[in-house]
Design an enzyme around this catalytic site. Structure first.
Site, PDB file in Angstrom:
ATOM      1  N   ASP A 160      -8.787  -6.309  -4.919  1.00  0.00           N
ATOM      2  CA  ASP A 160      -8.402  -5.012  -4.355  1.00  0.00           C
ATOM      3  C   ASP A 160      -8.922  -3.909  -5.265  1.00  0.00           C
ATOM      4  O   ASP A 160      -8.409  -3.704  -6.360  1.00  0.00           O
ATOM      5  CB  ASP A 160      -6.882  -4.942  -4.232  1.00  0.00           C
ATOM      6  CG  ASP A 160      -6.381  -3.636  -3.618  1.00  0.00           C
ATOM      7  OD1 ASP A 160      -7.211  -2.750  -3.317  1.00  0.00           O
ATOM      8  OD2 ASP A 160      -5.154  -3.509  -3.444  1.00  0.00           O
ATOM      9  N   ARG A 198     -12.012   6.482   9.832  1.00  0.00           N
ATOM     10  CA  ARG A 198     -11.598   5.076   9.818  1.00  0.00           C
ATOM     11  C   ARG A 198     -12.662   4.195   9.176  1.00  0.00           C
ATOM     12  O   ARG A 198     -12.338   3.249   8.444  1.00  0.00           O
ATOM     13  CB  ARG A 198     -11.325   4.607  11.249  1.00  0.00           C
ATOM     14  CG  ARG A 198     -10.905   3.143  11.354  1.00  0.00           C
ATOM     15  CD  ARG A 198      -9.643   2.869  10.569  1.00  0.00           C
ATOM     16  NE  ARG A 198      -9.109   1.546  10.852  1.00  0.00           N
ATOM     17  CZ  ARG A 198      -8.070   1.014  10.228  1.00  0.00           C
ATOM     18  NH1 ARG A 198      -7.460   1.710   9.283  1.00  0.00           N
ATOM     19  NH2 ARG A 198      -7.635  -0.189  10.533  1.00  0.00           N
ATOM     20  N   SER A 258       0.841  -1.189   0.000  1.00  0.00           N
ATOM     21  CA  SER A 258       0.000   0.000   0.000  1.00  0.00           C
ATOM     22  C   SER A 258       0.888   1.256   0.000  1.00  0.00           C
ATOM     23  O   SER A 258       1.748   1.404  -0.866  1.00  0.00           O
ATOM     24  CB  SER A 258      -0.949  -0.037   1.205  1.00  0.00           C
ATOM     25  OG  SER A 258      -1.927   0.959   1.120  1.00  0.00           O
ATOM     26  N   HIS A 313      -8.063  -5.053  -0.482  1.00  0.00           N
ATOM     27  CA  HIS A 313      -6.778  -4.393  -0.277  1.00  0.00           C
ATOM     28  C   HIS A 313      -6.018  -4.966   0.916  1.00  0.00           C
ATOM     29  O   HIS A 313      -4.791  -5.092   0.888  1.00  0.00           O
ATOM     30  CB  HIS A 313      -7.009  -2.891  -0.085  1.00  0.00           C
ATOM     31  CG  HIS A 313      -5.757  -2.091   0.006  1.00  0.00           C
ATOM     32  ND1 HIS A 313      -4.832  -2.042  -1.016  1.00  0.00           N
ATOM     33  CD2 HIS A 313      -5.253  -1.310   1.001  1.00  0.00           C
ATOM     34  CE1 HIS A 313      -3.822  -1.263  -0.667  1.00  0.00           C
ATOM     35  NE2 HIS A 313      -4.047  -0.816   0.557  1.00  0.00           N
ATOM     36  N   ASP A 314      -6.732  -5.321   1.964  1.00  0.00           N
ATOM     37  CA  ASP A 314      -6.078  -5.836   3.168  1.00  0.00           C
ATOM     38  C   ASP A 314      -5.420  -7.198   2.975  1.00  0.00           C
ATOM     39  O   ASP A 314      -4.748  -7.695   3.891  1.00  0.00           O
ATOM     40  CB  ASP A 314      -7.090  -5.929   4.315  1.00  0.00           C
ATOM     41  CG  ASP A 314      -7.131  -4.664   5.156  1.00  0.00           C
ATOM     42  OD1 ASP A 314      -6.328  -3.746   4.887  1.00  0.00           O
ATOM     43  OD2 ASP A 314      -7.966  -4.583   6.078  1.00  0.00           O
TER      44      ASP A 314
END
EC number: 2.3.1.46
Length: 393
Positions: free
Chosen positions: A333, A238, A168, A366-367
């Site tokens: 992602d 968040r 990232s 993405h994680d």
């Protein structure tokens, strides 16, 4: 700065898996020489928090720099003696026998300037005022971080990294290393990243920042003096970010449309499990992260664009790189889609630079770069095996 002693892990006070780096202790490195920032200002007398794992070999050729993403830190692997639950954010990647094997490599994690985990940032005391920097802390960029990281390498006597690696935002730092210090890394490993943010990604960051800036407890960034914290804004920021880190497939599998309770209550309180999850993540984040740091880091994300100085031509921008590259993306992602990684790969191939590329079919969005998918870890392990063979580690 003063001489740096190579730290060793503290003795384990409790049982840990054999592939753990064990109980670790961070060190604070102080730099008196001013660091010139991209915005034209300078910062002097700053600290960087650093953790290391493994042993630096005699010719200092086995060092690997791991660059962190938005809300991570120098604590890449292992645990602390006084907090066993605080496991390093990439502990599944770094350790004895793991893909980045600390039996062979000396791994460095650095907390970037502007962060809130011990390095100099908005929460630190401004020597000119004796009060926290707050909103007066200068805007920093990826390039500023890399220049600061290079000073850490100098302090350890490392003239060339075996690899600079990041996922990232960490991947952006790895790319910047390949451009700013092309002769100081053999390999550049870029995971779930992008050569620049899309307009959509900048928009997500702006909405998150707006949530913080509009919180009544923000006080223009000087909330420390008021004894408050803009938790409401941080919480929303968040929640927005977390949605972009997960894939639709992953969210459907984890939550679907499952209700929090058995019956619909016809209210605006939490009704669905996914709402409960997002609120939990937001609340947790707001307790430990700093709002000014969030503003700084998301803006650094926005500004990163190495092609800008080359008329938007990424191929021209990447011409100065000398490192071999591994670029990896994840099919689900959508924050930094595989197409963005392929832009970087194309620019490298156009310059006839050595590059390996893998798009991994993982459902976690993405994680996924933080998780231990076997295909992903096998890829990393094989690549580091190759590096180890090159340097005789």
């Amino acid at each position: 700065m003063t001489d740096v002693a190579l730290p060793t892990a503290a003795p384990a006070a409790f049982d840990l898996p054999p592939d753990s780096v064990g109980v670790v202790a961070p060190q604070r490195m102080h730099f008196a020489e001013p660091l010139k920032l991209r915005n034209g200002s300078s910062i002097a007398g700053y600290d960087l928090m650093v953790e290391t794992y493994g042993t630096l070999n005699a010719d200092r050729s086995n060092a690997v720099l791991v660059c962190h993403a938005l809300n991570a830190s120098h604590h890449v692997a292992g645990v602390y003696a006084d907090d066993r639950r605080n496991v390093g954010w990439w502990d599944n990647m770094v350790g004895p026998g793991k893909p980045l094997d600390t039996n062979r490599f000396f791994v460095i994690g650095i907390n970037n300037l502007g962060s809130c985990f011990g390095s100099t940032g908005p929460m630190s005391l401004n020597p000119a005022t004796g009060a926290p920097y707050g909103a007066a802390f200068p805007v920093v960029t990826v390039e500023d971080w890399v220049n600061a990281q290079a000073r850490v390498a100098d302090a350890f006597g490392i003239t060339q990294f075996a690899a600079v690696m990041g996922g990232s935002l960490g991947g952006m730092q790895a790319v910047a290393w390949s451009l700013m210090y092309p002769d100081r890394l053999r390999h550049c490993i870029v995971i779930a990243s992008t050569p620049k943010l899309s307009a959509q990604n900048i928009a997500f960051n702006e909405v998150a920042r707006s949530a913080i800036l509009s919180d009544p407890d923000f006080h223009g960034g000087n909330y420390y003096a008021h004894g408050v914290k803009p938790k409401r804004g941080l919480r929303v920021a968040r929640m927005i970010g977390h949605i972009t880190y997960l894939s639709d497939e992953d969210m459907a599998e984890k939550f679907g449309r499952e209700l929090k309770s058995e019956d619909i209550r016809f209210s605006f309180d939490v009704e669905f499990q996914v709402e409960s999850y997002l609120r939990y993540q937001g609340d947790k984040f707001a307790e430990y992260f700093d709002a000014n740091t969030y503003l700084l880091i998301t803006r650094a994300l926005d500004y990163f664009d190495p092609a800008l100085a080359h008329g938007g031509d990424l191929t021209r921008a990447m011409a100065q790189t000398q490192a071999s590259f591994l670029v990896a993306s994840f099919g689900t992602d959508w924050r930094f889609a595989p197409s963005r990684s392929r832009e970087l790969v194309k620019a490298l191939l156009d310059n006839k630079r050595p590059v390996s590329y893998a798009e991994i079919d993982a459902p976690h969005g993405h994680d996924a770069f933080l998780l231990d998918d076997p295909r992903y870890h096998n890829l990393m392990r094989a690549y580091y095996d190759r590096i180890a063979e090159e340097i005789g580690a």
